[in-house]
Design a protein around this motif. Structure first.
Motif, PDB file in Angstrom:
ATOM      1  N   GLY A 141       0.758  -1.136   0.056  1.00  0.00           N
ATOM      2  CA  GLY A 141       0.098   0.073  -0.036  1.00  0.00           C
ATOM      3  C   GLY A 141       0.808   1.285   0.044  1.00  0.00           C
ATOM      4  N   PHE A 142       2.121   1.348  -0.225  1.00  0.00           N
ATOM      5  CA  PHE A 142       3.087   2.443  -0.362  1.00  0.00           C
ATOM      6  C   PHE A 142       2.861   3.064  -1.660  1.00  0.00           C
ATOM      7  N   ILE A 143       2.649   2.471  -2.672  1.00  0.00           N
ATOM      8  CA  ILE A 143       2.224   2.979  -3.938  1.00  0.00           C
ATOM      9  C   ILE A 143       0.709   2.615  -4.491  1.00  0.00           C
ATOM     10  N   LYS A 144       0.254   3.490  -5.485  1.00  0.00           N
ATOM     11  CA  LYS A 144      -0.923   3.023  -6.089  1.00  0.00           C
ATOM     12  C   LYS A 144      -0.838   3.233  -7.531  1.00  0.00           C
ATOM     13  N   LEU A 145      -1.525   2.499  -8.465  1.00  0.00           N
ATOM     14  CA  LEU A 145      -1.916   2.713  -9.811  1.00  0.00           C
ATOM     15  C   LEU A 145      -2.662   3.873 -10.022  1.00  0.00           C
ATOM     16  N   ILE A 146      -2.205   4.608 -11.078  1.00  0.00           N
ATOM     17  CA  ILE A 146      -3.158   5.844 -11.617  1.00  0.00           C
ATOM     18  C   ILE A 146      -2.988   5.801 -13.055  1.00  0.00           C
ATOM     19  N   LYS A 147      -4.094   6.373 -13.659  1.00  0.00           N
ATOM     20  CA  LYS A 147      -4.201   6.317 -15.013  1.00  0.00           C
ATOM     21  C   LYS A 147      -3.982   7.990 -15.488  1.00  0.00           C
ATOM     22  N   HIS A 148      -3.492   8.102 -16.743  1.00  0.00           N
ATOM     23  CA  HIS A 148      -3.247   9.343 -17.186  1.00  0.00           C
ATOM     24  C   HIS A 148      -2.541  10.437 -16.269  1.00  0.00           C
ATOM     25  N   PRO A 149      -1.103   9.991 -15.902  1.00  0.00           N
ATOM     26  CA  PRO A 149      -0.405  11.200 -15.010  1.00  0.00           C
ATOM     27  C   PRO A 149      -0.192  12.421 -15.687  1.00  0.00           C
ATOM     28  N   THR A 150      -0.243  13.711 -14.993  1.00  0.00           N
ATOM     29  CA  THR A 150       0.299  14.934 -15.486  1.00  0.00           C
ATOM     30  C   THR A 150       1.587  15.057 -15.492  1.00  0.00           C
ATOM     31  N   TRP A 151       2.285  14.490 -14.144  1.00  0.00           N
ATOM     32  CA  TRP A 151       3.724  14.286 -14.111  1.00  0.00           C
ATOM     33  C   TRP A 151       4.417  12.857 -14.300  1.00  0.00           C
ATOM     34  N   LEU A 152       5.426  12.728 -14.619  1.00  0.00           N
ATOM     35  CA  LEU A 152       5.973  11.407 -14.778  1.00  0.00           C
ATOM     36  C   LEU A 152       7.471  11.440 -14.462  1.00  0.00           C
ATOM     37  N   ALA A 153       8.031  10.749 -13.561  1.00  0.00           N
ATOM     38  CA  ALA A 153       9.423  10.441 -13.397  1.00  0.00           C
ATOM     39  C   ALA A 153      10.061   9.257 -13.569  1.00  0.00           C
ATOM     40  N   ASN A 154      11.188   9.094 -14.111  1.00  0.00           N
ATOM     41  CA  ASN A 154      11.780   7.920 -14.460  1.00  0.00           C
ATOM     42  C   ASN A 154      12.420   7.249 -13.114  1.00  0.00           C
ATOM     43  N   ILE A 155      12.192   5.759 -13.265  1.00  0.00           N
ATOM     44  CA  ILE A 155      12.964   5.181 -11.986  1.00  0.00           C
ATOM     45  C   ILE A 155      14.273   4.666 -12.329  1.00  0.00           C
ATOM     46  N   VAL A 156      14.944   4.715 -10.973  1.00  0.00           N
ATOM     47  CA  VAL A 156      16.487   4.593 -11.052  1.00  0.00           C
ATOM     48  C   VAL A 156      16.773   3.305 -10.234  1.00  0.00           C
ATOM     49  N   PRO A 157      16.761   2.119 -10.909  1.00  0.00           N
ATOM     50  CA  PRO A 157      17.148   0.716  -9.996  1.00  0.00           C
ATOM     51  C   PRO A 157      18.739   0.906  -9.567  1.00  0.00           C
ATOM     52  N   VAL A 158      18.690   0.865  -8.050  1.00  0.00           N
ATOM     53  CA  VAL A 158      19.965   0.729  -7.396  1.00  0.00           C
ATOM     54  C   VAL A 158      20.287  -0.547  -6.842  1.00  0.00           C
ATOM     55  N   LYS A 159      21.532  -1.288  -7.150  1.00  0.00           N
ATOM     56  CA  LYS A 159      21.595  -2.403  -6.840  1.00  0.00           C
ATOM     57  C   LYS A 159      22.411  -2.483  -5.485  1.00  0.00           C
ATOM     58  N   LYS A 160      21.686  -3.280  -4.351  1.00  0.00           N
ATOM     59  CA  LYS A 160      22.525  -2.924  -2.899  1.00  0.00           C
ATOM     60  C   LYS A 160      23.592  -3.822  -2.989  1.00  0.00           C
ATOM     61  N   LYS A 161      24.345  -4.016  -1.672  1.00  0.00           N
ATOM     62  CA  LYS A 161      25.489  -4.633  -1.550  1.00  0.00           C
ATOM     63  C   LYS A 161      25.182  -6.337  -1.670  1.00  0.00           C
ATOM     64  N   ILE A 162      23.875  -6.512  -1.005  1.00  0.00           N
ATOM     65  CA  ILE A 162      23.243  -7.781  -0.968  1.00  0.00           C
ATOM     66  C   ILE A 162      22.843  -8.402  -2.168  1.00  0.00           C
ATOM     67  N   GLY A 163      22.738  -7.555  -3.215  1.00  0.00           N
ATOM     68  CA  GLY A 163      22.285  -8.045  -4.541  1.00  0.00           C
ATOM     69  C   GLY A 163      20.939  -7.773  -4.919  1.00  0.00           C
ATOM     70  N   VAL A 164      20.299  -7.346  -4.074  1.00  0.00           N
ATOM     71  CA  VAL A 164      18.752  -6.909  -4.362  1.00  0.00           C
ATOM     72  C   VAL A 164      18.566  -5.556  -5.102  1.00  0.00           C
ATOM     73  N   ILE A 165      17.822  -5.294  -5.764  1.00  0.00           N
ATOM     74  CA  ILE A 165      17.531  -4.003  -6.293  1.00  0.00           C
ATOM     75  C   ILE A 165      16.725  -3.119  -5.426  1.00  0.00           C
ATOM     76  N   ARG A 166      16.872  -1.837  -5.226  1.00  0.00           N
ATOM     77  CA  ARG A 166      15.955  -0.883  -4.573  1.00  0.00           C
ATOM     78  C   ARG A 166      15.343   0.093  -5.694  1.00  0.00           C
ATOM     79  N   ILE A 167      14.448   0.307  -5.712  1.00  0.00           N
ATOM     80  CA  ILE A 167      13.782   1.368  -6.739  1.00  0.00           C
ATOM     81  C   ILE A 167      14.085   2.688  -6.320  1.00  0.00           C
ATOM     82  N   CYS A 168      14.606   3.665  -6.941  1.00  0.00           N
ATOM     83  CA  CYS A 168      14.615   5.010  -6.705  1.00  0.00           C
ATOM     84  C   CYS A 168      13.761   5.874  -7.513  1.00  0.00           C
ATOM     85  N   THR A 169      13.381   6.901  -7.363  1.00  0.00           N
ATOM     86  CA  THR A 169      12.931   7.811  -8.497  1.00  0.00           C
ATOM     87  C   THR A 169      13.596   9.110  -8.800  1.00  0.00           C
TER      88      THR A 169
END
Length: 116
Positions: free
Chosen positions: A32-60
């Motif tokens: 429930g941290f994010i929700k889907l929306i349609k037709h956004p006015t603003w849009l930002a790219n995501i930036v995947p960041v690989k953590k030391k333990i190998g998992v990906i964290r999503i940044c914006t």
């Protein structure tokens, strides 16, 4: 359209990275941290960041949003001054920004500007 800057076109990712991004986004949706929306006015790219333990964290990438926001006339206080001003207090608390997401509620009218 604000937020859609040709200098920062939509990013394409390697298929394996896309799978990891999808897993992270599904976790954020389920929590429930994010929700889907349609037709956004603003849009930002995501930036995947690989953590030391190998998992990906999503940044914006909010550089466009930061450029569009009015600048505050008052700068943030120096961290040393903030810490010194707590001397003599019974308790001091810090947010842990290293181990996970910190969700801070925002005004619903501003939520549309954080679309990614």
């Amino acid at each position: 359209m604000p937020g859609l800057n040709p200098n920062f076109p939509r990013r394409n990712f390697h298929l394996e990275i896309e799978k990891q991004i999808k897993v992270e986004i599904e976790k954020l949706l389920a929590a429930g941290f994010i929700k889907l929306i349609k037709h956004p006015t603003w849009l930002a790219n995501i930036v995947p960041v690989k953590k030391k333990i190998g998992v990906i964290r999503i940044c914006t990438d909010y550089r466009d949003l930061n450029r569009a926001c009015p600048k505050d006339e008052f700068s943030l206080p120096n961290m040393d001054i903030l810490i010194d001003s707590t001397s003599g207090q019974g308790m001091l608390s810090f947010m842990d920004g290293f181990s996970g997401y910190n969700q801070i509620k925002m005004s619903p009218k501003d939520a549309e500007k954080t679309t990614f």
